[in-house]
Write a protein that holds these residues in place. Sequence first.
Motif, PDB file in Angstrom:
ATOM      1  N   LEU A   1       0.833  -1.209   0.000  1.00  0.00           N
ATOM      2  CA  LEU A   1       0.000   0.000   0.000  1.00  0.00           C
ATOM      3  C   LEU A   1       0.866   1.257   0.000  1.00  0.00           C
ATOM      4  CD1 LEU A   1      -2.961  -0.810   2.434  1.00  0.00           C
ATOM      5  CD2 LEU A   1      -3.069  -0.421  -0.044  1.00  0.00           C
ATOM      6  N   ALA A   2       2.006   1.193   0.682  1.00  0.00           N
ATOM      7  CA  ALA A   2       2.920   2.342   0.685  1.00  0.00           C
ATOM      8  C   ALA A   2       3.425   2.622  -0.731  1.00  0.00           C
ATOM      9  CB  ALA A   2       4.078   2.082   1.627  1.00  0.00           C
TER      10      ALA A   2
ATOM     11  N   TRP B   1       1.789   1.769  -3.494  1.00  0.00           N
ATOM     12  CA  TRP B   1       0.625   2.248  -4.246  1.00  0.00           C
ATOM     13  C   TRP B   1       0.392   3.734  -4.003  1.00  0.00           C
ATOM     14  CZ3 TRP B   1      -4.064   4.334  -2.642  1.00  0.00           C
ATOM     15  CH2 TRP B   1      -5.028   4.475  -3.651  1.00  0.00           C
ATOM     16  N   VAL B   2       0.505   4.179  -2.736  1.00  0.00           N
ATOM     17  CA  VAL B   2       0.330   5.600  -2.407  1.00  0.00           C
ATOM     18  C   VAL B   2       1.366   6.440  -3.133  1.00  0.00           C
ATOM     19  CG1 VAL B   2       0.522   7.303  -0.546  1.00  0.00           C
ATOM     20  CG2 VAL B   2      -0.785   5.201  -0.180  1.00  0.00           C
ATOM     21  N   LEU B   3       2.593   5.941  -3.194  1.00  0.00           N
ATOM     22  CA  LEU B   3       3.660   6.668  -3.886  1.00  0.00           C
ATOM     23  C   LEU B   3       3.323   6.865  -5.361  1.00  0.00           C
ATOM     24  CD1 LEU B   3       6.596   7.792  -3.698  1.00  0.00           C
ATOM     25  CD2 LEU B   3       7.383   5.510  -4.311  1.00  0.00           C
TER      26      LEU B   3
ATOM     27  N   ASP C   1       0.311   6.636  -6.700  1.00  0.00           N
ATOM     28  CA  ASP C   1      -0.908   7.421  -6.822  1.00  0.00           C
ATOM     29  C   ASP C   1      -0.592   8.909  -6.849  1.00  0.00           C
ATOM     30  OD1 ASP C   1      -3.891   7.529  -6.795  1.00  0.00           O
ATOM     31  OD2 ASP C   1      -3.533   8.592  -4.893  1.00  0.00           O
ATOM     32  N   ARG C   2       0.479   9.271  -6.182  1.00  0.00           N
ATOM     33  CA  ARG C   2       0.877  10.683  -6.156  1.00  0.00           C
ATOM     34  C   ARG C   2       1.713  11.066  -7.373  1.00  0.00           C
ATOM     35  NH1 ARG C   2       2.086  15.023  -6.811  1.00  0.00           N
ATOM     36  NH2 ARG C   2       2.653  16.687  -5.340  1.00  0.00           N
TER      37      ARG C   2
END
Length: 266
Positions: A41-42, A44-46, A48-49
């Motif tokens: 998830l970390a 994915w967040v990266l 996503d940004r």
Amino acid sequence: MNALRLYARYVGLSWRAQLQYRASFALQTLGTALLSVVDFLAIWVLFDRFKRIAGWSLAEVAVFYGTANIAWSLAEGIGRGFDDFGSVVKRGDFDRLLLRPRSTVLQLLGREFTLRRIGRIGQGAAVLAWGWRSLGLGWDAARLGLWLLAVAGGVALFEGILILQATLAFWTIESLEVMNTLTYGGVQTVQYPLAIYPGWLRRFFLLVVPLGCVAYFPVVRLLGRTDPLGAPAWLGWAGPFAGFLFLGVALRAWRFGIRHYTSTGS
């Protein structure tokens, strides 16, 4: 063949022991999987940004991530005896292993096959399958064979690192946490394409601890990309063999350590 049968017996005993408390085993497996989910998830967040990192997409990184985590989880599950070797030396248990007419490597490999790593393997496989499908990669024999070779090379290399960590315990047993930079730190590094890192770090993971050879070149070949580092395509197939070479070096270091082992003194 006799050694393989004995190892199979070791594994069977280890599995039966771990499954005696099935609720505990299920919770440990689930916990391992959930921790791995948070890890991805970390990533994915990266993405996503920033959408892409140095030209690499999330789906491509998912293939790197899945391959690296499956290889590490298998190596850690198989090599738990080496990972916990410092405590074996402290208790004087290694002296008893030396008295038995069997290889110490075989005995330590059979000491425990950690089943709860199935959770991390399953999570890594799910991420890999998603990335593979998103990129439209086929499951032809050549591509599947290359992926299996990459995983095998990765398992061999990580196992070699664990054996080197255990070898250090013949001289010191209180400072082995530094080896985590090569195990857990190495996994975190090769979850991403090696091309995004600075030159000194790439050289370390290609020439000293060749994680890049087993986890980067084959995946680049699987993805059908041109390597930004300019490496020839044949390294995709040749790279994983660096893992087996590293394991051979680690085993020679292990034999050197045994020759200089002087017992616990207890």
